[in-house]
Design a protein around this motif. Sequence first.
Motif, PDB file in Angstrom:
ATOM      1  N   UNK A   1       0.834  -1.212   0.000  1.00 40.31           N
ATOM      2  CA  UNK A   1       0.000   0.000   0.000  1.00 40.31           C
ATOM      3  C   UNK A   1       0.869   1.262   0.000  1.00 40.31           C
ATOM      4  N   UNK A   2       1.947   1.224   0.753  1.00 40.58           N
ATOM      5  CA  UNK A   2       2.855   2.373   0.837  1.00 40.58           C
ATOM      6  C   UNK A   2       3.453   2.694  -0.531  1.00 40.58           C
ATOM      7  N   UNK A   3       3.902   1.671  -1.243  1.00 40.77           N
ATOM      8  CA  UNK A   3       4.495   1.886  -2.566  1.00 40.77           C
ATOM      9  C   UNK A   3       3.432   2.356  -3.555  1.00 40.77           C
ATOM     10  N   UNK A   4       2.231   1.804  -3.452  1.00 36.52           N
ATOM     11  CA  UNK A   4       1.143   2.228  -4.347  1.00 36.52           C
ATOM     12  C   UNK A   4       0.788   3.696  -4.132  1.00 36.52           C
ATOM     13  N   UNK A   5       0.750   4.132  -2.879  1.00 36.49           N
ATOM     14  CA  UNK A   5       0.461   5.539  -2.591  1.00 36.49           C
ATOM     15  C   UNK A   5       1.539   6.439  -3.190  1.00 36.49           C
TER      16      UNK A   5
ATOM     17  N   UNK B   1       3.361   5.786  -5.857  1.00 35.45           N
ATOM     18  CA  UNK B   1       3.183   5.792  -7.308  1.00 35.45           C
ATOM     19  C   UNK B   1       2.151   6.829  -7.730  1.00 35.45           C
ATOM     20  N   UNK B   2       1.091   6.937  -6.960  1.00 31.21           N
ATOM     21  CA  UNK B   2       0.020   7.861  -7.319  1.00 31.21           C
ATOM     22  C   UNK B   2       0.365   9.314  -7.007  1.00 31.21           C
ATOM     23  N   UNK B   3       1.421   9.525  -6.219  1.00 31.38           N
ATOM     24  CA  UNK B   3       1.802  10.890  -5.858  1.00 31.38           C
ATOM     25  C   UNK B   3       2.815  11.494  -6.825  1.00 31.38           C
TER      26      UNK B   3
ATOM     27  N   UNK C   1       9.074   8.616  -9.803  1.00 31.04           N
ATOM     28  CA  UNK C   1       9.371   7.572  -8.824  1.00 31.04           C
ATOM     29  C   UNK C   1      10.063   6.424  -9.550  1.00 31.04           C
ATOM     30  N   UNK C   2      11.211   6.017  -9.035  1.00 28.37           N
ATOM     31  CA  UNK C   2      11.960   4.906  -9.617  1.00 28.37           C
ATOM     32  C   UNK C   2      11.723   3.655  -8.777  1.00 28.37           C
TER      33      UNK C   2
ATOM     34  N   UNK D   1      -4.568   2.064  -6.433  1.00 33.64           N
ATOM     35  CA  UNK D   1      -5.934   2.564  -6.530  1.00 33.64           C
ATOM     36  C   UNK D   1      -6.950   1.782  -5.727  1.00 33.64           C
ATOM     37  N   UNK D   2      -6.503   0.790  -4.950  1.00 30.17           N
ATOM     38  CA  UNK D   2      -7.436   0.047  -4.102  1.00 30.17           C
ATOM     39  C   UNK D   2      -6.813  -0.137  -2.721  1.00 30.17           C
ATOM     40  N   UNK D   3      -7.638  -0.484  -1.747  1.00 31.39           N
ATOM     41  CA  UNK D   3      -7.143  -0.652  -0.381  1.00 31.39           C
ATOM     42  C   UNK D   3      -7.017  -2.111   0.022  1.00 31.39           C
ATOM     43  N   UNK D   4      -7.788  -2.988  -0.628  1.00 31.86           N
ATOM     44  CA  UNK D   4      -7.758  -4.410  -0.295  1.00 31.86           C
ATOM     45  C   UNK D   4      -7.598  -5.238  -1.565  1.00 31.86           C
ATOM     46  N   UNK D   5      -6.915  -6.363  -1.471  1.00 30.67           N
ATOM     47  CA  UNK D   5      -6.809  -7.240  -2.641  1.00 30.67           C
ATOM     48  C   UNK D   5      -8.173  -7.780  -3.046  1.00 30.67           C
ATOM     49  N   UNK D   6      -8.359  -7.977  -4.325  1.00 38.27           N
ATOM     50  CA  UNK D   6      -9.593  -8.562  -4.832  1.00 38.27           C
ATOM     51  C   UNK D   6      -9.609 -10.055  -4.496  1.00 38.27           C
ATOM     52  N   UNK D   7     -10.571 -10.461  -3.687  1.00 33.80           N
ATOM     53  CA  UNK D   7     -10.617 -11.847  -3.212  1.00 33.80           C
ATOM     54  C   UNK D   7     -10.788 -12.835  -4.361  1.00 33.80           C
ATOM     55  N   UNK D   8     -11.526 -12.430  -5.395  1.00 25.50           N
ATOM     56  CA  UNK D   8     -11.727 -13.320  -6.543  1.00 25.50           C
ATOM     57  C   UNK D   8     -10.415 -13.561  -7.279  1.00 25.50           C
TER      58      UNK D   8
END
Length: 353
Positions: free
Chosen positions: A35-39, A41-43, A94-95, A170-177
């Motif tokens: 989640x930290x790395x994803x945030x 990326x979006x910044x 971001x690298x 762009x999401x907070x939880x993994x998609x269970x499916x």
Amino acid sequence: MANETNPILANIFEQPAELHRVLDDLCGPHLDKVREICALMQSYDRVVLTSMGSALYSLMPMYEALVDDGWRNVELVETATLIHHPERVHHDTLYILMSRSGESREVADFAAWLDAHGHEAACVTMTPASTMATHCAHVLHDVASYDKIVCIKAYSSMALCGLFIAHMAGRTEPDATLVSALHGALDWMEANKRAILARLEEVPFLSATDCFYLISRDEGVNMARSASLWIEETAKVGANVMTADNFYHGPMELVRAQGITRTRTTPVLIDVCPDERSRMIWGYVNDAAPDSLYFGFDDSARAGARFTFPELGLDGPWMMLVEAIYFQLLSYQVALAHGVEPGMFFEDGWVVK
């Protein structure tokens, strides 16, 4: 009977269990780091994925997944290019680096350079105390065990880490499916790995092959690049890569000319994004070189040997995890067919001395 004590084959066969473990870790203990790395990326205005060798290929599924999800500000660049052209390195970017050891010369040097010049970086590695990792502010630990020689399991486990980052952007939880489908795919790999090898052992023309020409489309081209690396590294046999469409504009002559040249080229189709034109091209290929290899979903496709992928409910970039085991096993079998011991290497020049 396959020699399952061979280090390359042992690592290939260990993959499904290792990937189960990595997936469980990504969904649990290391989810906050993802989640930290994803945030991050979006910044940033731009994201560059970078590495060398096998880890560069491990980044390709992540790149494909991000592009499929609509990211238009992401690039995949060899680290050596960034080292040779520091003017292309920018603070709005971001690298994200990737390396099993974190000690490969280019990634270790580039991480240190980024740190020294005030650039923020993230990395994925199996070695969190490595030179690369110590110079990156954000480190995702790939918990898979080390391969005995080169990156086999590491290709897939780091690719899974990259894909999971792309999924979580762009999401907070993994998609269970998706997670369930992935575990199902890994179970399928475990149940079928020996059957895939047995089929490859039956291919009669591998020993006569001087080189391979791998053709595909879309993410299949990057899968072909990975396959090329494994064939050349493990079997010491050349393997070219091109889109199926561009192959028809010239290199097709390599296949058509086999009756008048000494080189025996085996064409390989990774059948991604098929249509009438790709089927036409593959038809001409088989007219000229019936000793061909087909990998895809069409169980009626023409080929000297056909390998049909299972329907596992995964999108193209995620299916690369499943497809990889076919081409890793192909490289192993080609090595045996050419009298080369799989896992024999002349040097390990990619490691920091």
